[in-house]
Design a protein around this motif. Structure first.
Motif, PDB file in Angstrom:
ATOM      1  N   GLY A 135    -122.131 -46.508   0.004  1.00 36.31           N
ATOM      2  CA  GLY A 135    -122.930 -46.724   1.197  1.00 36.31           C
ATOM      3  C   GLY A 135    -122.168 -47.535   2.227  1.00 36.31           C
ATOM      4  O   GLY A 135    -120.973 -47.809   2.072  1.00 36.31           O
ATOM      5  N   ASP A 136    -122.879 -47.942   3.275  1.00 36.43           N
ATOM      6  CA  ASP A 136    -122.250 -48.715   4.345  1.00 36.43           C
ATOM      7  C   ASP A 136    -122.213 -50.209   4.028  1.00 36.43           C
ATOM      8  O   ASP A 136    -121.181 -50.857   4.184  1.00 36.43           O
ATOM      9  CB  ASP A 136    -123.007 -48.492   5.661  1.00 36.43           C
ATOM     10  N   VAL A 137    -123.358 -50.754   3.595  1.00 38.35           N
ATOM     11  CA  VAL A 137    -123.437 -52.195   3.349  1.00 38.35           C
ATOM     12  C   VAL A 137    -124.109 -52.451   2.002  1.00 38.35           C
ATOM     13  O   VAL A 137    -125.224 -51.993   1.760  1.00 38.35           O
ATOM     14  CB  VAL A 137    -124.236 -52.915   4.459  1.00 38.35           C
ATOM     15  N   LEU A 138    -123.427 -53.192   1.135  1.00 39.79           N
ATOM     16  CA  LEU A 138    -123.988 -53.629  -0.141  1.00 39.79           C
ATOM     17  C   LEU A 138    -124.349 -55.101  -0.004  1.00 39.79           C
ATOM     18  O   LEU A 138    -123.515 -55.914   0.391  1.00 39.79           O
ATOM     19  CB  LEU A 138    -122.979 -53.440  -1.272  1.00 39.79           C
ATOM     20  N   ILE A 139    -125.598 -55.442  -0.323  1.00 39.30           N
ATOM     21  CA  ILE A 139    -126.086 -56.809  -0.156  1.00 39.30           C
ATOM     22  C   ILE A 139    -126.580 -57.350  -1.488  1.00 39.30           C
ATOM     23  O   ILE A 139    -127.441 -56.745  -2.131  1.00 39.30           O
ATOM     24  CB  ILE A 139    -127.225 -56.859   0.885  1.00 39.30           C
ATOM     25  N   HIS A 140    -126.035 -58.494  -1.900  1.00 43.11           N
ATOM     26  CA  HIS A 140    -126.531 -59.169  -3.099  1.00 43.11           C
ATOM     27  C   HIS A 140    -127.355 -60.368  -2.649  1.00 43.11           C
ATOM     28  O   HIS A 140    -126.882 -61.240  -1.930  1.00 43.11           O
ATOM     29  CB  HIS A 140    -125.376 -59.628  -3.990  1.00 43.11           C
ATOM     30  N   CYS A 141    -128.616 -60.424  -3.110  1.00 48.39           N
ATOM     31  CA  CYS A 141    -129.564 -61.431  -2.635  1.00 48.39           C
ATOM     32  C   CYS A 141    -129.603 -62.699  -3.488  1.00 48.39           C
ATOM     33  O   CYS A 141    -130.607 -63.407  -3.514  1.00 48.39           O
ATOM     34  CB  CYS A 141    -130.965 -60.826  -2.557  1.00 48.39           C
ATOM     35  N   GLY A 142    -128.521 -63.000  -4.201  1.00 50.22           N
ATOM     36  CA  GLY A 142    -128.416 -64.276  -4.890  1.00 50.22           C
ATOM     37  C   GLY A 142    -128.609 -64.221  -6.386  1.00 50.22           C
ATOM     38  O   GLY A 142    -129.108 -63.253  -6.941  1.00 50.22           O
ATOM     39  N   ASP A 143    -128.191 -65.312  -7.052  1.00 45.88           N
ATOM     40  CA  ASP A 143    -128.172 -65.413  -8.512  1.00 45.88           C
ATOM     41  C   ASP A 143    -127.238 -64.374  -9.115  1.00 45.88           C
ATOM     42  O   ASP A 143    -127.597 -63.627 -10.024  1.00 45.88           O
ATOM     43  CB  ASP A 143    -129.581 -65.285  -9.111  1.00 45.88           C
ATOM     44  N   PHE A 144    -126.009 -64.367  -8.629  1.00 39.35           N
ATOM     45  CA  PHE A 144    -125.004 -63.460  -9.187  1.00 39.35           C
ATOM     46  C   PHE A 144    -124.239 -64.117 -10.329  1.00 39.35           C
ATOM     47  O   PHE A 144    -123.530 -63.439 -11.061  1.00 39.35           O
ATOM     48  CB  PHE A 144    -124.033 -62.974  -8.100  1.00 39.35           C
ATOM     49  N   ASP A 147    -115.628 -69.499 -12.561  1.00 40.33           N
ATOM     50  CA  ASP A 147    -115.214 -68.314 -13.324  1.00 40.33           C
ATOM     51  C   ASP A 147    -116.211 -67.179 -13.134  1.00 40.33           C
ATOM     52  O   ASP A 147    -115.826 -66.018 -12.962  1.00 40.33           O
ATOM     53  CB  ASP A 147    -115.081 -68.651 -14.804  1.00 40.33           C
ATOM     54  N   ASP A 148    -117.508 -67.512 -13.179  1.00 37.11           N
ATOM     55  CA  ASP A 148    -118.540 -66.511 -12.929  1.00 37.11           C
ATOM     56  C   ASP A 148    -118.381 -65.921 -11.528  1.00 37.11           C
ATOM     57  O   ASP A 148    -118.526 -64.707 -11.313  1.00 37.11           O
ATOM     58  CB  ASP A 148    -119.939 -67.130 -13.046  1.00 37.11           C
ATOM     59  N   THR A 149    -118.103 -66.787 -10.574  1.00 35.64           N
ATOM     60  CA  THR A 149    -117.957 -66.351  -9.181  1.00 35.64           C
ATOM     61  C   THR A 149    -116.772 -65.407  -9.026  1.00 35.64           C
ATOM     62  O   THR A 149    -116.869 -64.376  -8.343  1.00 35.64           O
ATOM     63  CB  THR A 149    -117.778 -67.569  -8.260  1.00 35.64           C
TER      64      THR A 149
END
Length: 207
Positions: A22-31, A38-40
């Motif tokens: 798609g054009d824009v992928l958005i993650h809304c937090g708690d990744f 390390d998680d980041t």
């Protein structure tokens, strides 16, 4: 413009089925699972590999390294992988104005918690009146009465900015999608046109 929303993956993003391009992928937090660097880094590598032109991220209450003394390092990791990190800030992409905030009402002393009332209102007051897509990790700001919600949890939803009341859902999936036309098609009575957050667009729980 095609928008795809995911949320609350808690370091389990590798268990997700393939996400359509798609054009824009958005993650809304708690990744992250425990808010570590390390998680980041692992999350940033995952996002960078996704077939999208733009990738927007906000933090959530689990993402501690974005609010404590590790903040600059955490933000640098996302930037190094080409991700757009929003923290009470915005960006305009192809005429569409996005604003993101990780702030949520106080709950069990998590990251980005603020007391209801003046403390949290200071953050909501920063949201520009001409925002097209508002991304939060907690409840929608009470002042955003004109926001049109375009999804239900666990379903893919398509919506055009020219007529936000016309929406059609496809069978249950792992992400929420919305299509947005350019600003010239934006109805003057809808500001912002979309509001998405972890509660509304959350994929099925993985924990």
């Amino acid at each position: 413009m095609n928008l795809t929303f995911i949320s609350d993956t808690h370091s389990l993003h590798d268990r997700l089925p393939a996400i359509d391009a798609g054009d824009v992928l958005i993650h809304c937090g708690d990744f992250t699972g425990r808010g570590t660097l390390d998680d980041t880094l692992n999350f940033a590598e995952f996002m960078a590999a996704q077939p999208f032109t733009h990738k927007i991220v906000i933090a959530g209450n689990h993402d501690w390294c974005f609010e404590d003394k590790r903040r600059k390092i955490a933000e640098h990791i996302l930037k190094e992988y080409g991700l757009i990190y929003l923290n009470d800030s915005g960006i305009e992409i192809d005429g569409v104005k996005f604003w993101g905030s990780p702030i949520q009402p106080e709950f069990c002393d998590w990251a980005f918690n603020r007391e209801r009332g003046e403390a949290i209102r200071q953050h909501w007051d920063k949201i520009p009146a001409d925002t097209d897509v508002l991304i939060t990790h907690g409840p929608r700001p009470a002042s955003s009465t004109s926001v049109t919600t375009v999804s239900t949890p666990g379903a893919k939803t398509y919506c055009t900015r020219s007529n936000a009341s016309n929406r059609a859902s496809t069978p249950a999936g792992t992400s929420t999608k919305a299509t947005a036309k350019r600003k010239s098609a934006r109805p003057c009575s809808s500001t912002p046109v979309f509001w998405m957050n972890a509660i509304r667009c959350g994929i099925r729980r993985l924990w």
